[in-house]
Design a protein around this motif. Sequence first.
Motif, PDB file in Angstrom:
ATOM      1  N   UNK B 355       0.813  -1.221   0.000  1.00 11.66           N
ATOM      2  CA  UNK B 355       0.000   0.000   0.000  1.00 11.66           C
ATOM      3  C   UNK B 355       0.845   1.269   0.000  1.00 11.66           C
ATOM      4  N   UNK B 356       1.966   1.264   0.732  1.00  9.48           N
ATOM      5  CA  UNK B 356       2.771   2.484   0.876  1.00  9.48           C
ATOM      6  C   UNK B 356       4.218   2.185   0.486  1.00  9.48           C
ATOM      7  N   UNK B 357       4.906   3.170  -0.128  1.00  6.28           N
ATOM      8  CA  UNK B 357       6.260   2.922  -0.626  1.00  6.28           C
ATOM      9  C   UNK B 357       7.218   2.375   0.421  1.00  6.28           C
ATOM     10  N   UNK B 358       7.225   2.997   1.615  1.00  2.95           N
ATOM     11  CA  UNK B 358       8.217   2.560   2.603  1.00  2.95           C
ATOM     12  C   UNK B 358       7.939   1.165   3.151  1.00  2.95           C
ATOM     13  N   UNK B 359       6.637   0.820   3.287  1.00  6.37           N
ATOM     14  CA  UNK B 359       6.333  -0.523   3.780  1.00  6.37           C
ATOM     15  C   UNK B 359       6.678  -1.547   2.709  1.00  6.37           C
ATOM     16  N   UNK B 360       6.466  -1.182   1.439  1.00  6.04           N
ATOM     17  CA  UNK B 360       6.807  -2.106   0.345  1.00  6.04           C
ATOM     18  C   UNK B 360       8.308  -2.359   0.345  1.00  6.04           C
ATOM     19  N   UNK B 361       9.100  -1.287   0.509  1.00  2.00           N
ATOM     20  CA  UNK B 361      10.563  -1.434   0.521  1.00  2.00           C
ATOM     21  C   UNK B 361      11.001  -2.271   1.720  1.00  2.00           C
ATOM     22  N   UNK B 362      10.414  -1.978   2.874  1.00  2.00           N
ATOM     23  CA  UNK B 362      10.781  -2.715   4.091  1.00  2.00           C
ATOM     24  C   UNK B 362      10.436  -4.202   3.932  1.00  2.00           C
ATOM     25  N   UNK B 363       9.264  -4.474   3.344  1.00  2.00           N
ATOM     26  CA  UNK B 363       8.849  -5.870   3.160  1.00  2.00           C
ATOM     27  C   UNK B 363       9.826  -6.589   2.227  1.00  2.00           C
ATOM     28  N   UNK B 364      10.184  -5.931   1.109  1.00  2.00           N
ATOM     29  CA  UNK B 364      11.115  -6.560   0.157  1.00  2.00           C
ATOM     30  C   UNK B 364      12.484  -6.728   0.816  1.00  2.00           C
ATOM     31  N   UNK B 365      12.895  -5.731   1.609  1.00  2.68           N
ATOM     32  CA  UNK B 365      14.206  -5.818   2.274  1.00  2.68           C
ATOM     33  C   UNK B 365      14.219  -7.014   3.247  1.00  2.68           C
ATOM     34  N   UNK B 366      13.156  -7.139   4.024  1.00  4.84           N
ATOM     35  CA  UNK B 366      13.092  -8.249   4.990  1.00  4.84           C
ATOM     36  C   UNK B 366      13.093  -9.611   4.288  1.00  4.84           C
ATOM     37  N   UNK B 367      12.342  -9.707   3.166  1.00  2.94           N
ATOM     38  CA  UNK B 367      12.320 -10.980   2.424  1.00  2.94           C
ATOM     39  C   UNK B 367      13.691 -11.260   1.805  1.00  2.94           C
ATOM     40  N   UNK B 368      14.328 -10.182   1.293  1.00  2.00           N
ATOM     41  CA  UNK B 368      15.642 -10.359   0.669  1.00  2.00           C
ATOM     42  C   UNK B 368      16.663 -10.821   1.713  1.00  2.00           C
ATOM     43  N   UNK B 369      16.516 -10.298   2.937  1.00  2.00           N
ATOM     44  CA  UNK B 369      17.416 -10.756   4.009  1.00  2.00           C
ATOM     45  C   UNK B 369      17.231 -12.252   4.264  1.00  2.00           C
ATOM     46  N   UNK B 370      15.971 -12.705   4.166  1.00  2.00           N
ATOM     47  CA  UNK B 370      15.715 -14.150   4.343  1.00  2.00           C
ATOM     48  C   UNK B 370      16.378 -14.947   3.225  1.00  2.00           C
ATOM     49  N   UNK B 371      16.224 -14.420   1.977  1.00  3.33           N
ATOM     50  CA  UNK B 371      16.844 -15.103   0.835  1.00  3.33           C
ATOM     51  C   UNK B 371      18.362 -15.122   1.024  1.00  3.33           C
ATOM     52  N   UNK B 420      13.618 -20.453  -3.800  1.00  2.00           N
ATOM     53  CA  UNK B 420      12.887 -20.221  -5.052  1.00  2.00           C
ATOM     54  C   UNK B 420      11.543 -19.491  -4.877  1.00  2.00           C
ATOM     55  N   UNK B 421      10.705 -19.980  -3.957  1.00  2.00           N
ATOM     56  CA  UNK B 421       9.373 -19.380  -3.788  1.00  2.00           C
ATOM     57  C   UNK B 421       9.467 -17.923  -3.365  1.00  2.00           C
ATOM     58  N   UNK B 422      10.354 -17.667  -2.398  1.00  2.00           N
ATOM     59  CA  UNK B 422      10.469 -16.295  -1.893  1.00  2.00           C
ATOM     60  C   UNK B 422      11.025 -15.397  -2.989  1.00  2.00           C
ATOM     61  N   UNK B 423      12.043 -15.906  -3.686  1.00  2.00           N
ATOM     62  CA  UNK B 423      12.685 -15.141  -4.769  1.00  2.00           C
ATOM     63  C   UNK B 423      11.643 -14.774  -5.843  1.00  2.00           C
ATOM     64  N   UNK B 424      10.851 -15.761  -6.271  1.00  2.00           N
ATOM     65  CA  UNK B 424       9.839 -15.498  -7.294  1.00  2.00           C
ATOM     66  C   UNK B 424       8.822 -14.481  -6.784  1.00  2.00           C
ATOM     67  N   UNK B 425       8.400 -14.660  -5.513  1.00  2.00           N
ATOM     68  CA  UNK B 425       7.399 -13.744  -4.953  1.00  2.00           C
ATOM     69  C   UNK B 425       7.942 -12.314  -4.907  1.00  2.00           C
ATOM     70  N   UNK B 426       9.236 -12.177  -4.586  1.00  2.00           N
ATOM     71  CA  UNK B 426       9.838 -10.833  -4.536  1.00  2.00           C
ATOM     72  C   UNK B 426       9.795 -10.198  -5.924  1.00  2.00           C
ATOM     73  N   UNK B 427      10.180 -10.975  -6.950  1.00  2.00           N
ATOM     74  CA  UNK B 427      10.200 -10.423  -8.318  1.00  2.00           C
ATOM     75  C   UNK B 427       8.798  -9.977  -8.741  1.00  2.00           C
ATOM     76  N   UNK B 428       7.796 -10.816  -8.436  1.00  2.00           N
ATOM     77  CA  UNK B 428       6.412 -10.464  -8.803  1.00  2.00           C
ATOM     78  C   UNK B 428       5.968  -9.223  -8.027  1.00  2.00           C
ATOM     79  N   UNK B 429       6.278  -9.196  -6.740  1.00  2.00           N
ATOM     80  CA  UNK B 429       5.866  -8.079  -5.886  1.00  2.00           C
ATOM     81  C   UNK B 429       6.443  -6.761  -6.420  1.00  2.00           C
ATOM     82  N   UNK B 430       7.734  -6.785  -6.759  1.00  2.00           N
ATOM     83  CA  UNK B 430       8.365  -5.547  -7.243  1.00  2.00           C
ATOM     84  C   UNK B 430       7.749  -5.139  -8.585  1.00  2.00           C
ATOM     85  N   UNK B 431       7.489  -6.106  -9.451  1.00  2.00           N
ATOM     86  CA  UNK B 431       6.894  -5.776 -10.755  1.00  2.00           C
ATOM     87  C   UNK B 431       5.507  -5.173 -10.589  1.00  2.00           C
ATOM     88  N   UNK B 432       4.757  -5.693  -9.603  1.00  2.00           N
ATOM     89  CA  UNK B 432       3.386  -5.204  -9.402  1.00  2.00           C
ATOM     90  C   UNK B 432       3.323  -3.894  -8.635  1.00  2.00           C
TER      91      UNK B 432
END
Lengths: 87, 612
Positions: B355-371, B420-432
């Motif tokens: 919904x909001x730019x900073x939460x989107x970035x934080x969410x992607x950052x947290x997932x990327x840290x997991x990856x 794989x699943x997290x990586x794919x989800x991150x790519x889709x999330x950023x594209x959307x």
Amino acid sequence: MKLKKLIRKLENYLDADARERKEHRDEMKTLLQKMKTKEKNLAAKALVEFDENRLATLRKQIDMVHAQRKKGISALKELVDKHESTD
Amino acid sequence: MVKRLLLPVVLLMLAGGFWLSADFKTISAGVAIFLFGMLSLEQGFSAFTGGLLERVLKRATSSHLRSLGFGMLSTAVMQSSSLVSVIAISFLSAGLISLAAGIGIVFGANLGTTTGAWLIAGFGLKVDIAKYAMPMLVFGIVLLFQSSSKLKGTGSVLCGLGFLFLGIYYMKEGFEAFKSTIDLARYSVSGYPGVLLFMLIGVFATVVMQSSHATLVLIITALAAQQITYENALALAIGANIGTTITAVLSALNATASGKRLAVAHLIFNLVTALISVALIFHLVDLVDWTATMLGIDSTDYTLKLAIFHTIFNLGGVLIMLPFINTLVRFLERVIPDRIPEVDQPLYLSSASAEFPNTAIEAVKNETLRVYDAAVNIISSGMGLAREGGGNRIQVVKNFDGKPLTGESGIDAMYEKHVKSIYSAILVFISDTAFPRKEEHASTLQWLREANVQIVEAIKDTKHLQKNLQRFMVSGNPDIRHSYNRIRHHIAAIIQEILDIRQQQDGVMDMLALDALKLTIDEHKNSMADEMTKLIASRKISPQMGSSLLNDSTYAHDVSMNLVLAAQTLFGASEPELLHAARSVTLDVNDRDTILEETTMPKSDGKTMVQE
């Protein structure tokens, strides 16, 4: 005089580009200050380090921060020049 | 079928109503303008969610009382408890705040929303509010045409307020004119049946308009025009409070488990408050009368008395529920558990965090840290590196036979399960996720996407490297074993160094410190090439072994470099205010070559020395 100052402040607020450039300059200044402190701290550590390997690592880190600062200073100079040429 | 027919039926009913009564048309237009004002206000405030709001939210949620205060203040300023609830769900989904903090904000938002009733009853009905709306709309529209996102946001906020005022004015006018033609108050129902009936009407009206604020304005203007009785207005206000949870519930449908928990907490709070209010409604009326007398409010000023009632029943709800926040958290965590899937799934990516730019970035950052962490485990396993006692010290396993350390059947299987699943989800999330307003948000997301690609590249390179590692770690040739062990030690050192820097948690300074590792990686590659040449020249290894070693030292270089590059993006993203400046001073390959040339110069015996 006060009115002129007020108008200039309003102009600055309404000029988004100028505000953004100023933000970039301020960011770079903050970062350069942080890097300067870091370089000083590393140099102080190097002075009291006798282990050859650790000293070499510290020197490498100092060289690196120094090169980063040089890059930052020229980037800041560019930003300031741009600011002066547009004003 | 019902869903498809609903919209045409509603439109037809409205059109029929407009044809039958001009006053109904005015009231409906007032509601429409008011809702448009709310949309505009929300849009305006979301222009400021690129930093300030998020920074305040992060700091303002360290205790229950602070979260409560933040929810109350932000709702009072933005005049939308729904927006604040959606922001809280979004922050919770992105992992920025805890569930307890989110609940505190939602409780506060319920208190903050009572300021709306006070504003309308105390100010909106007593002055000619339309006079204030006109200049706001004019200034707002002028600002909307500006290019700066902040000015546009200010324009939207002004337009929003202007339309809110205008909407209130039309509703007020409509009800006053309505009074002369029809008296709705004749349809009032007294006693508990009336309370329940009007409460349900309040729920329905709020669900349709998705705004308790709009319902409340409608109630207050109708009450001021004596079109509804005071008693029924109270029941409508209780209903509006239940109906308002629909926005949060809808926004949590696609949210993570924590987002859903918060939406349910919101629903529980409003239901409990409503039940208590309904049960004690006649006692509350006495309390309102007493408070009104204490505040010097006229006993016949029913609109202000409604505002008092709205405040008392929300305050009562907060006071009753506040001590149970932790119990509620435990209950919700038990009722809505996190799913444990066979393959690792994203924890932070959801439509709520987008919904909001900073939460989107934080969410992607947290997932990327997991990856990233999963990749480091895979690489360590493939390279025969173990964590000392499961902690943060990396140890090179002796007598490693080249097979992955973990019981899983190889790097591919580990990649499928953990990445794989997290990586794919991150790519889709950023594209959307598209944030056209601020370029820096888009570029941070692009950098994070690049970091993910680098991490996956590091895993792929490990897989290539591992093939020869399995061959040569059990080879009878001690020199080739020694060379491959050097590669393992090098990768272990790089992973260890990144771990150490990560623990400093110094944002962009950590990111810049990683530049030193790039120098080490470049040096290692050069040194491996020298070693390989010497080993072949002295016939200690065969040319085939040499070419494998050369290829694998390039893979090792790429594994290390990709890990460092990804770590730089991740560490830098934690201090976004300096990220732009830090990116411009990081050293590229030419800068590193210059440093290497400056710091190492050939001595007469062919060895190198560090310059003083």
